[in-house]
Write a protein that holds these residues in place. Structure first.
Motif, short mmCIF file in Angstrom:
data_model
loop_
_atom_site.label_atom_id
_atom_site.label_comp_id
_atom_site.label_asym_id
_atom_site.label_seq_id
_atom_site.Cartn_x
_atom_site.Cartn_y
_atom_site.Cartn_z
N VAL A 231 45.73 49.89 37.80
CA VAL A 231 44.49 49.23 38.23
C VAL A 231 44.09 48.24 37.14
CG1 VAL A 231 42.01 49.56 38.65
CG2 VAL A 231 43.66 51.23 39.55
N ALA A 232 44.08 46.96 37.49
CA ALA A 232 43.63 45.95 36.53
C ALA A 232 42.18 45.56 36.83
CB ALA A 232 44.54 44.73 36.58
N ASP A 233 41.89 45.27 38.10
CA ASP A 233 40.51 44.99 38.55
C ASP A 233 39.95 46.29 39.12
OD1 ASP A 233 40.34 42.15 38.14
OD2 ASP A 233 41.62 41.88 39.91
N GLU A 234 38.87 46.78 38.52
CA GLU A 234 38.32 48.07 38.97
C GLU A 234 37.85 48.01 40.42
OE1 GLU A 234 35.96 50.49 36.19
OE2 GLU A 234 34.32 50.29 37.65
N GLY A 235 37.23 46.92 40.79
CA GLY A 235 36.76 46.80 42.17
C GLY A 235 36.33 45.37 42.46
N VAL A 236 37.08 44.70 43.32
CA VAL A 236 36.74 43.33 43.68
C VAL A 236 36.02 43.37 45.02
CG1 VAL A 236 37.66 41.02 44.09
CG2 VAL A 236 38.91 42.59 42.58
N PRO A 237 34.76 42.87 45.09
CA PRO A 237 34.06 42.87 46.37
C PRO A 237 34.84 42.08 47.41
CG PRO A 237 32.56 42.33 44.57
CD PRO A 237 33.96 42.30 44.00
N ILE A 238 34.98 42.65 48.60
CA ILE A 238 35.78 42.01 49.65
C ILE A 238 35.19 40.64 50.02
CG2 ILE A 238 36.53 42.23 52.06
CD1 ILE A 238 38.09 44.06 50.18
N ARG A 239 33.88 40.50 49.87
CA ARG A 239 33.29 39.20 50.19
C ARG A 239 33.81 38.10 49.25
NH1 ARG A 239 27.14 37.71 51.68
NH2 ARG A 239 27.43 35.46 51.63
N GLU A 240 34.02 38.46 47.96
CA GLU A 240 34.56 37.47 47.02
C GLU A 240 35.96 37.04 47.42
OE1 GLU A 240 34.44 38.31 42.79
OE2 GLU A 240 32.40 39.08 42.98
N ILE A 241 36.72 38.01 47.92
CA ILE A 241 38.09 37.69 48.36
C ILE A 241 38.02 36.74 49.56
CG2 ILE A 241 40.19 38.69 49.39
CD1 ILE A 241 39.52 41.29 47.78
N ALA A 242 37.12 37.07 50.50
CA ALA A 242 36.97 36.23 51.70
C ALA A 242 36.53 34.81 51.31
CB ALA A 242 35.97 36.85 52.66
N GLU A 243 35.71 34.72 50.28
CA GLU A 243 35.22 33.38 49.87
C GLU A 243 36.36 32.52 49.32
OE1 GLU A 243 31.97 34.54 47.37
OE2 GLU A 243 30.56 34.59 49.06
N VAL A 244 37.24 33.14 48.51
CA VAL A 244 38.37 32.36 47.97
C VAL A 244 39.27 31.92 49.12
CG1 VAL A 244 40.32 32.33 46.38
CG2 VAL A 244 38.35 33.73 45.87
N ILE A 245 39.53 32.84 50.05
CA ILE A 245 40.41 32.50 51.17
C ILE A 245 39.78 31.37 51.99
CG2 ILE A 245 41.39 33.38 53.34
CD1 ILE A 245 41.70 36.12 51.94
N GLY A 246 38.48 31.49 52.25
CA GLY A 246 37.78 30.46 53.03
C GLY A 246 37.86 29.10 52.34
N ARG A 247 37.70 29.11 51.03
CA ARG A 247 37.73 27.85 50.27
C ARG A 247 39.11 27.21 50.36
NH1 ARG A 247 38.09 28.30 44.92
NH2 ARG A 247 36.92 30.25 44.88
N HIS A 248 40.15 28.02 50.19
CA HIS A 248 41.51 27.45 50.19
C HIS A 248 41.94 26.99 51.58
CE1 HIS A 248 43.15 27.87 46.10
NE2 HIS A 248 42.17 28.74 45.98
N LEU A 249 41.48 27.70 52.62
CA LEU A 249 41.90 27.32 53.98
C LEU A 249 40.88 26.40 54.65
CD1 LEU A 249 43.28 30.74 55.37
CD2 LEU A 249 44.55 28.83 54.38
#
Ligand SMILES: NC(=O)c1ccc[n+]([C@@H]2O[C@H](COP(=O)([O-])OP(=O)(O)OC[C@H]3O[C@@H](n4cnc5c(N)ncnc54)[C@H](OP(=O)(O)O)[C@@H]3O)[C@@H](O)[C@H]2O)c1
Length: 320
Positions: A231-249
């Protein structure tokens, strides 16, 4: 050491093998197909043809080795309705390794998962060792898998230097076909990048190469009965993941209600809403493990998830 690696051609195994070879070990990799055999040979490993069901092959190859790293898992059938059969095959393989390594003091490192051990609070290496009797009685693949991990740890009492490495549900990196790639595919298909509810629920994450390094450290020096967390990142909020994906796409980032999650996300709907943070503090302390690769958000931001036509879990390489 002469090290027998099952799953050597897989996502994590293909990180483990070169590191072991670079450290001067001799690697024997299990390969069930010509393409996996060719990949292993090209990486400098000796190839042992066979499958997880060839218990004599597992037995004989382990007997002729100084240590075993067990990464193979039948993800192809696990993700097409056969999780119990996959977990049963894994159990039989682990039992076989236990029989052959008993009394040898040799290392046996086995992959495991973190999912759902203590939902809603940070799971540590000390958690998740008591099987819920009610769930265990009901059976089911995930319970079998957890029980198999405990079986591996119990081998410490049989003079096997056994350890488990619990992997984050997203073991990411360039070439990933797992959950992150699936999330990108779902966003593309739906024209929106979604998260469930308020999206504050967290997932732990690790880069594939940091995870591979932890397996090598465990082989070298984990004490018998160790539970380790990749485990490198203890907990990444799923919303942050969705935001990066939204930005790139270049897609809108939207909340999906829990009721609509299965329709929107398909099989991912069952997992994406879980809050399953995990710690690796003890692992870092015991093993001197320090992740050096990009964290999940930085890795997503590097762009490789958005250039290839990745199919995600259910594609050619699948895992949990
Ligand atoms: N990656 C993650 O995010 C994650 C998370 C939690 C747990 N894990 C666990 O970590 C371990 C490694 O995962 P991974 O991501 O590297 O998986 P992967 O990329 O799907 O690789 C699986 C490996 O197992 C081999 N294999 C599958 N069925 C086999 C069979 N019947 N006989 C022999 N070998 C077989 C595959 O061979 P081929 O190359 O021939 O297909 C491949 O080498 C697994 O136990 C997995 O469940 C992974």
């Amino acid at each position: 050491m002469r090290v027998f690696v099952t799953g050597a051609s897989g996502w994590i195994g293909s990180g483990v093998v070169p590191e072991l070879i670079a450290a001067g070990h001799q690697v024997v990799g299990l390969a069930r197909s010509d393409s996996s055999a060719a990949a292993l040979a090209a990486a400098g490993a000796e190839v042992q043809r066979g499958t997880l069901d060839d218990l004599d092959t597992l037995r004989n190859t382990a007997a002729a080795s100084d240590g075993v790293i067990h990464l193979a898992f039948k993800h192809d059938i696990a993700f097409s309705g056969g999780f119990q059969a996959a977990a049963d095959a894994d159990r039989r393989a682990v039992e076989t390794f236990g029989e052959v390594l008993m009394g040898s003091d040799r290392p046996f490192v086995s992959a495991s998962g973190l999912g759902g051990l203590t939902p809603g609070r940070v799971v540590t290496e000390r958690d998740g060792h008591r099987l819920d009797p009610a769930l265990a009685a009901m059976g089911g693949g995930p319970q079998t898998r957890q029980a198999t991990a405990e079986l591996v740890l119990s081998y410490a009492s049989l003079s096997i230097r056994s350890s488990i490495v619990r992997l984050s549900p997203t073991t990411h990196g360039d070439g990933d076909h797992g959950f992150m790639a699936a999330l990108v595919r779902v966003a593309r298909e739906n024209g929106v990048s979604g998260y469930i509810g308020d999206g504050t629920n967290r997932w732990p994450a690790v880069h594939r190469l940091d995870a591979a390094h932890l397996f090598c450290l465990a082989l070298a020096k984990a004490q018998a009965g160790s539970t380790l967390h990749a485990v490198a990142d203890e907990g990444v909020p799923i919303r942050e993941i969705a935001e990066v994906i939204g930005r790139h796409l270049d897609l809108p980032v939207v909340s999906i209600s829990p009721e609509a999650a299965n329709d929107h996300f398909g099989f991912l709907g069952g997992f994406l809403g879980l809050d399953v943070p995990a710690s690796s503090a003890l692992t870092r302390q015991l093993m001197g493990w320090q992740p050096t690769q990009p964290g999940l958000i930085d890795d997503l931001d590097q762009g490789h998830y958005f250039t290839a036509s990745l199919s995600g879990v259910g594609g050619s390489r699948v895992r949990n």
